[in-house]
Design an enzyme around this catalytic site. Sequence first.
Site, PDB file in Angstrom:
ATOM      1  N   SER A   1    -122.619  12.454 -41.683  1.00 50.11           N
ATOM      2  CA  SER A   1    -122.356  12.889 -43.053  1.00 50.11           C
ATOM      3  C   SER A   1    -121.440  14.104 -43.046  1.00 50.11           C
ATOM      4  O   SER A   1    -120.399  14.078 -42.399  1.00 50.11           O
ATOM      5  CB  SER A   1    -123.686  13.153 -43.757  1.00 50.11           C
ATOM      6  OG  SER A   1    -123.520  13.015 -45.139  1.00 50.11           O
TER       7      SER A   1
ATOM      8  N   HIS B   1    -129.111   6.607 -45.421  1.00 54.24           N
ATOM      9  CA  HIS B   1    -128.033   7.479 -44.948  1.00 54.24           C
ATOM     10  C   HIS B   1    -128.454   8.214 -43.669  1.00 54.24           C
ATOM     11  O   HIS B   1    -129.514   8.835 -43.611  1.00 54.24           O
ATOM     12  CB  HIS B   1    -127.728   8.478 -46.066  1.00 54.24           C
ATOM     13  CG  HIS B   1    -126.536   9.352 -45.827  1.00 54.24           C
ATOM     14  ND1 HIS B   1    -125.335   8.891 -45.319  1.00 54.24           N
ATOM     15  CD2 HIS B   1    -126.345  10.676 -46.077  1.00 54.24           C
ATOM     16  CE1 HIS B   1    -124.479   9.894 -45.261  1.00 54.24           C
ATOM     17  NE2 HIS B   1    -125.055  10.993 -45.707  1.00 54.24           N
TER      18      HIS B   1
HETATM   19  C1  MCU Z   1    -121.043  12.357 -46.685  1.00 54.34           C
HETATM   20  O1  MCU Z   1    -121.200  13.768 -46.587  1.00 54.34           O
HETATM   21  C2  MCU Z   1    -121.678  14.561 -47.655  1.00 54.34           C
HETATM   22  C3  MCU Z   1    -120.899  14.348 -48.927  1.00 54.34           C
HETATM   23  O2  MCU Z   1    -119.536  14.659 -48.687  1.00 54.34           O
HETATM   24  C4  MCU Z   1    -121.425  15.257 -50.017  1.00 54.34           C
HETATM   25  O3  MCU Z   1    -120.779  15.003 -51.250  1.00 54.34           O
HETATM   26  C5  MCU Z   1    -122.899  15.093 -50.201  1.00 54.34           C
HETATM   27  O4  MCU Z   1    -123.317  16.129 -51.026  1.00 54.34           O
HETATM   28  O5  MCU Z   1    -123.561  15.240 -48.971  1.00 54.34           O
HETATM   29  C6  MCU Z   1    -123.179  14.378 -47.933  1.00 54.34           C
HETATM   30  C7  MCU Z   1    -124.044  14.785 -46.777  1.00 54.34           C
HETATM   31  O6  MCU Z   1    -123.674  15.627 -45.969  1.00 54.34           O
HETATM   32  O7  MCU Z   1    -125.280  14.296 -46.759  1.00 54.34           O
HETATM   33  C8  MCU Z   1    -126.188  14.754 -45.777  1.00 54.34           C
END
Ligand code: MCU
Length: 396
Positions: free
Chosen positions: A208, A343
């Site tokens: 992420s 996720h």
């Molecule tokens: C996918 O990574 C991020 C994303 O860019 C953000 O918009 C969201 O808030 O959080 C994601 C993440 O890091 O989830 C753990």
Amino acid sequence: MVSFSRRCLFAFLLAAAADALRVPQACPAIPSLTSFNDTALPDLFTFLDGRKVKTLADWACKREEISTLMQRDELGTLPGRPESMNVSFSGNTLTIGVTQSGKNITFAPTITYPTTGTAPFPALIGMGGVSIPTPSGVAIIQFNNEQMAAQDTAASRGQGLFFNLYGSDASAGAMIAWAWAVRLIMDALEKTPEANINTGRVGVTGCSRNGKGALVAGAFEPRLVLTIPQESGSGGTDSWRISDFILSTGISTQTASEIVQENVWLSSNFDQFANTSVNKLPFDHHSLAALVAPRGMFAIDNLGYDWLGPFSSYGAMISARTVWTAMGVSDFMGVSQAANHTHCVFPSTQQPQLNAFIQKFLFDEQTDTDIVETAGNYTFEVPDAQWAPWSVPKFV
Ligand code: MCU
């Protein structure tokens, strides 16, 4: 020019990586970019002055062009090595002290050793932790990226150890600050044989937001032999241009204009593009991933979240892969997009693919890493009339 014999993968890989990174004296000048405007992903095989990228030596120049412009317009400046560094190793903790302009910081990655295998061990640096199953025989180096550069909200700008050293007004966004620290971790490991890490077999991974960071670290630290961004989305494996397009069709996808409001992964120099048009960028994130070539890369995605922009990632990664293709090693770069799952919870369906990458790049085994797979209903090949209307040379 390296030979593309596969008989000794690592000799090849190191020679090819060194070649790809050896910047000849006479690279084309980087022109003024005020007029750049392209709705398609910029051609990886054409310099901004119009010359074609035909050889590995040309690629070293093109790579430099991308790296320079991405730092300037998107990520912020990656500083050189600090004035001095002190390393100590005790109780599985690598303590790295750094001095610059009379200021000091200390950070301390921890190493978890495998219970099987042989020292010195291959390793994965976990950007804020590791969200893939720990491969057997591989050490895990935990890097606390958020201590180095915070990533809580847009108010995190300039916060963290990196900024204590370089000033809270440094142009760096959080990701390039993390990449700087990963370089120091590699330096520290090289200076510390008692840590028992094989510094020729170190990869990086993260999921992420930390997957975005893993990709930037892999792109900017050439000693990493394997880069595994997982579900990294926008700012990671996604293309800014394709994500804007997807949002325009009504699908809720993270875009540049959103990301600069949400967090500080990028330099504030990026705001001017994010808030007007990403088409003015002479690069996109296919260019970022291409900086990893010819080293190993495995981009892992999840079809379950529109926010992650899976088609954007697919288009960008297929486009990036053309550089490995031009080098004759397309199978060193893999793309795998699994069906919907939670996720950052790695699905068992991707395990054999992951194993193949780990075994090839961390253990020098002959595995089949020719992997381009998506659970999505996507077709994307280069040339693509809309997104990648350029042809792929074979480097001579
Ligand atoms: C996918 O990574 C991020 C994303 O860019 C953000 O918009 C969201 O808030 O959080 C994601 C993440 O890091 O989830 C753990």
